[in-house]
Design an enzyme around this catalytic site. Structure first.
Site, PDB file in Angstrom:
ATOM      1  N   ARG A  13       6.692  23.799 -39.938  1.00  0.00           N
ATOM      2  CA  ARG A  13       7.274  22.467 -39.778  1.00  0.00           C
ATOM      3  C   ARG A  13       7.729  21.934 -41.138  1.00  0.00           C
ATOM      4  NH1 ARG A  13       7.313  17.596 -41.680  1.00  0.00           N
ATOM      5  NH2 ARG A  13       5.046  17.608 -41.845  1.00  0.00           N
ATOM      6  N   HIS A 208      -3.137  16.045 -47.407  1.00  0.00           N
ATOM      7  CA  HIS A 208      -1.842  16.731 -47.467  1.00  0.00           C
ATOM      8  C   HIS A 208      -1.308  16.554 -48.887  1.00  0.00           C
ATOM      9  CE1 HIS A 208       2.168  17.924 -45.672  1.00  0.00           C
ATOM     10  NE2 HIS A 208       2.565  17.329 -46.784  1.00  0.00           N
ATOM     11  N   HIS A 210       1.017  17.960 -52.268  1.00  0.00           N
ATOM     12  CA  HIS A 210       2.129  18.762 -52.767  1.00  0.00           C
ATOM     13  C   HIS A 210       1.819  19.219 -54.185  1.00  0.00           C
ATOM     14  CE1 HIS A 210       5.613  17.734 -49.838  1.00  0.00           C
ATOM     15  NE2 HIS A 210       4.455  17.535 -49.235  1.00  0.00           N
ATOM     16  N   CYS A 241       9.973  16.970 -48.782  1.00  0.00           N
ATOM     17  CA  CYS A 241      10.438  15.881 -47.925  1.00  0.00           C
ATOM     18  C   CYS A 241      11.924  15.628 -48.176  1.00  0.00           C
ATOM     19  CB  CYS A 241       9.643  14.602 -48.204  1.00  0.00           C
ATOM     20  SG  CYS A 241      10.215  13.186 -47.247  1.00  0.00           S
ATOM     21  N   ASN A 250       4.714  22.148 -50.872  1.00  0.00           N
ATOM     22  CA  ASN A 250       3.353  21.955 -50.386  1.00  0.00           C
ATOM     23  C   ASN A 250       2.411  22.887 -51.137  1.00  0.00           C
ATOM     24  OD1 ASN A 250       3.506  20.251 -47.702  1.00  0.00           O
ATOM     25  ND2 ASN A 250       5.251  21.642 -47.662  1.00  0.00           N
TER      26      ASN A 250
END
Length: 332
Positions: A13, A208, A210, A241, A250
């Site tokens: 995703r 989450h 990065h 993003c 990520n």
């Protein structure tokens, strides 16, 4: 017995949402099945966004046909709004992730609404739980730009806490604390997470991160110290993003698994299998930016995963009942 840490794979995703090349549905399906074979038990499979906004996910409904083959895996879908949530539920997903931005500037750039408007949309999604279609739905809520924003700059931690409390009280089952643009550092992580964990009140908290500025794994270590045990990661460090300038990368699944294993946590992941999958994915995607120290340098000869040692130890002692001592540690 080693403590478990969970990596929730988001490469299918977040990792490919900006990819220049559309990846055929069968390739995505193969990617997901090989993640399962490598030990991943949580995969964010797709997103139910309009195809005109992110063409990569035009096949979200078709990819949902792979769900029966992912038995034993928590396969989730990202949704941008109520309509997306309804589509995801109709396609067979029960685990839904909805992201709202703490940063007003990022929220307006990403979904063209204010943070308060995004919270109102969350409430409409949460209300689906009371409907037949939403029975059994697990709703994760991402708190994007919790550590800062390339558009707005500073993000007030008190605003993060206020939004987290609102969604927790409003029906969120999980809180996903997101460093969307890679601004976070370990000191921020240690300062922010205790309050988030208190607000979560037993709900799962996921981080989450990065690796935009090289602090992704350091932030994981800081979050572990704070008590978090679940992290988003992406095969080969793919991702970013599209609505936040410079938000690349990520944290890398292979590197994160190696670090967690090396720290004494069990991940259940087969790193060589992940590296083999990574090589194929790189070929499928072409010139997409990737990262990864383990892919570059390889696993050290001293490495044995805690998962491997535990399985071996238990298999040798199963005839005598449960072991009374922990398995031996790998060489360091």
């Amino acid at each position: 017995m080693p403590e478990h840490a969970i990596l929730r794979e988001v490469g299918l995703r977040d990792g490919i949402q900006m990819a220049a090349r559309f990846l055929p549905t069968e390739r995505k399906r193969e990617w997901a099945l090989r993640l399962k074979e490598a030990g991943l038990r949580e995969i964010e499979l797709t997103s139910f966004v309009p195809a005109k906004v992110v063409p990569q996910f035009a096949d979200a409904d078709a990819l949902a046909a792979a769900l029966p083959d992912l038995s034993g895996v928590t396969a989730s879908a990202l949704v941008p709004n109520l309509k997306g949530a309804e589509r995801a539920l109709a396609a067979g997903f029960t685990h839904i992730n909805y992201v709202l931005s703490i940063s007003e500037a990022h929220s307006r750039s990403n979904v063209r609404r204010s943070t308060d408007e995004a919270i109102a949309e969350f409430a409409r999604i949460a209300a689906l739980k009371a409907t037949p279609a939403g029975r059994g739905m697990v709703l994760g809520v991402g708190l994007a730009t919790s550590f800062g924003c390339t558009l707005q700059g500073h993000v007030d931690p008190d605003r993060v806490f206020a939004v987290a409390a609102t969604v927790a009280e409003g029906g969120a089952d999980e809180l996903i604390v997101a460093d969307t643009v890679g601004y976070g550092n370990p000191a921020q992580v240690k300062a922010l997470l205790p309050a988030i964990l208190a607000i979560a009140a037993g709900r799962r908290v996921i981080c989450h991160f990065h690796d935009t500025r090289g602090l992704g794994l350091a932030n994981v270590a800081a979050a572990l110290d704070a008590g978090v045990r679940t992290f988003d990661s992406s095969l080969a460090g793919l991702g970013g993003c599209p609505f936040a300038p410079g938000a690349t990368g990520n944290i890398n699944t292979e590197d994160a698994a190696f670090m967690l294993d090396s720290m004494g946590f069990a991940t259940g992941l087969d790193i060589p299998a992940l590296l083999a999958l990574r090589r194929d994915v790189e070929g499928w995607l072409g010139d997409e930016r990737t990262s990864g120290a383990i892919a570059r340098a390889g696993l050290p000869k001293t490495y044995l995963s805690k998962t491997y040692l535990t399985k071996t130890y238990l298999s040798k002692t199963s005839s005598a009942g449960l072991p009374t001592a922990a398995p031996p540690a790998p060489a360091s």
